[in-house]
Design a protein around this motif. Structure first.
Motif, mmCIF file in Angstrom:
data_model
loop_
_atom_site.group_PDB
_atom_site.id
_atom_site.type_symbol
_atom_site.label_atom_id
_atom_site.label_comp_id
_atom_site.label_asym_id
_atom_site.label_seq_id
_atom_site.Cartn_x
_atom_site.Cartn_y
_atom_site.Cartn_z
ATOM 1 N N SER A 84 29.404 85.796 45.598
ATOM 2 C CA SER A 84 30.817 85.475 45.402
ATOM 3 C C SER A 84 31.744 86.519 46.016
ATOM 4 C CB SER A 84 31.121 85.348 43.911
ATOM 5 O OG SER A 84 30.906 86.600 43.281
ATOM 6 N N GLN A 107 31.227 86.621 38.462
ATOM 7 C CA GLN A 107 31.231 85.399 39.267
ATOM 8 C C GLN A 107 29.939 85.378 40.071
ATOM 9 O OE1 GLN A 107 33.802 83.226 38.861
ATOM 10 N NE2 GLN A 107 34.544 84.698 37.369
ATOM 11 N N THR A 110 30.527 81.615 43.496
ATOM 12 C CA THR A 110 31.831 81.541 44.157
ATOM 13 C C THR A 110 32.878 82.230 43.295
ATOM 14 O OG1 THR A 110 32.392 79.430 43.104
ATOM 15 C CG2 THR A 110 31.299 79.326 45.264
ATOM 16 N N HIS A 111 33.946 82.628 43.942
ATOM 17 C CA HIS A 111 35.097 83.201 43.245
ATOM 18 C C HIS A 111 36.313 82.476 43.807
ATOM 19 C CE1 HIS A 111 37.994 85.936 41.601
ATOM 20 N NE2 HIS A 111 37.039 86.662 41.036
ATOM 21 N N ASP A 112 37.018 81.758 42.945
ATOM 22 C CA ASP A 112 38.131 80.916 43.387
ATOM 23 C C ASP A 112 39.221 81.673 44.131
ATOM 24 O OD1 ASP A 112 36.912 78.703 42.336
ATOM 25 O OD2 ASP A 112 38.027 78.748 40.451
ATOM 26 N N ALA A 113 39.384 82.944 43.847
ATOM 27 C CA ALA A 113 40.489 83.697 44.427
ATOM 28 C C ALA A 113 40.053 84.595 45.584
ATOM 29 C CB ALA A 113 41.158 84.536 43.345
ATOM 30 N N LYS A 115 37.884 85.373 49.304
ATOM 31 C CA LYS A 115 37.208 84.913 50.524
ATOM 32 C C LYS A 115 36.621 86.151 51.207
ATOM 33 C CE LYS A 115 37.753 82.685 54.949
ATOM 34 N NZ LYS A 115 38.702 82.208 55.951
ATOM 35 N N ASN A 134 43.516 85.357 47.138
ATOM 36 C CA ASN A 134 44.582 84.407 46.905
ATOM 37 C C ASN A 134 45.239 84.834 45.589
ATOM 38 O OD1 ASN A 134 45.978 82.143 45.808
ATOM 39 N ND2 ASN A 134 44.859 80.807 47.226
ATOM 40 N N ARG A 137 45.916 82.247 42.719
ATOM 41 C CA ARG A 137 44.667 81.880 42.027
ATOM 42 C C ARG A 137 44.165 83.020 41.159
ATOM 43 N NH1 ARG A 137 41.224 78.586 46.483
ATOM 44 N NH2 ARG A 137 42.467 76.691 46.406
ATOM 45 N N SER A 140 45.941 83.151 37.927
ATOM 46 C CA SER A 140 45.630 82.052 37.011
ATOM 47 C C SER A 140 44.344 82.305 36.218
ATOM 48 C CB SER A 140 45.496 80.734 37.782
ATOM 49 O OG SER A 140 44.324 80.731 38.576
ATOM 50 N N LEU A 141 43.583 83.323 36.619
ATOM 51 C CA LEU A 141 42.349 83.673 35.905
ATOM 52 C C LEU A 141 42.673 84.510 34.671
ATOM 53 C CD1 LEU A 141 40.180 84.689 38.998
ATOM 54 C CD2 LEU A 141 40.035 82.559 37.691
#
Length: 184
Positions: A84, A107, A110-113, A115, A134, A137, A140-141
């Protein structure tokens, strides 16, 4: 007593004799300069996360994140990069390694925030981009997933005896602010 049992004492005396003769001594560990890997603020001189806070992976600090790019805080060999990207380990030299842990490092795939930008790298140079974030994002965690731990691990006994003076508070700028100070 077997010869193998005598090796530590023999090595010790060989080093002493070489030092007296003027041979090259074993290099003493020097603390690397660790630059802020991201723009943000020092939250605490000790990481608040469970794993980093235990000092199991080293001593360091926790940063709150305001920047969107994570950079290599030191030059070195990329030892580990989690799938991730929330855990990165860099071997600085034979004496130290540095860990960067986003959030709690929990994580897995993957990690939503996050890349990852350095997936194929074997070595990184200080200031090279490692990942992009990001920020909406990330915000929002849960709060526990929004910080970055910067942890220095000693790989040798000599290195573990060196005191590390971390920046205690304030704003930090990626690639500009040194997070540790040389002892006086």
């Amino acid at each position: 007593m077997d010869t193998v049992d005598k090796l530590p004492a023999l090595c010790h005396y060989t080093l002493k004799i070489n030092a007296i003769r003027g041979s090259t001594a074993v290099p003493q560990p020097q603390l690397p300069s660790i630059y802020a890997p991201i723009t943000g603020r020092v939250q605490s001189a000790r990481s608040a996360s469970a794993i980093p806070g235990s000092e199991l992976l080293g001593r360091g600090l926790q940063l709150s994140i305001t920047g969107s790019t994570l950079y290599a805080p030191v030059s070195g060999e990329l030892l580990h990069l989690s799938q991730s990207g929330d855990y990165i380990a860099i071997k600085v030299n034979e004496h130290f390694s540095l860990q960067l842990i986003l959030g709690r490092g929990e994580q897995y795939l993957t990690h939503d925030a996050l890349k990852v930008l350095c997936r194929r790298a074997e070595r990184v140079e200080q200031g090279a981009p490692l990942a992009s974030l990001n920020l909406p994002r990330l915000r929002s965690l849960p709060q526990s997933q929004q910080g970055l731990s910067v942890l220095l691990s000693a790989l040798t006994e000599q290195a573990s005896e060196l005191p590390v003076h971390w920046l205690q508070s304030g704003r930090v700028f990626a690639n500009e602010t040194c997070l540790n100070e040389e002892p006086e």
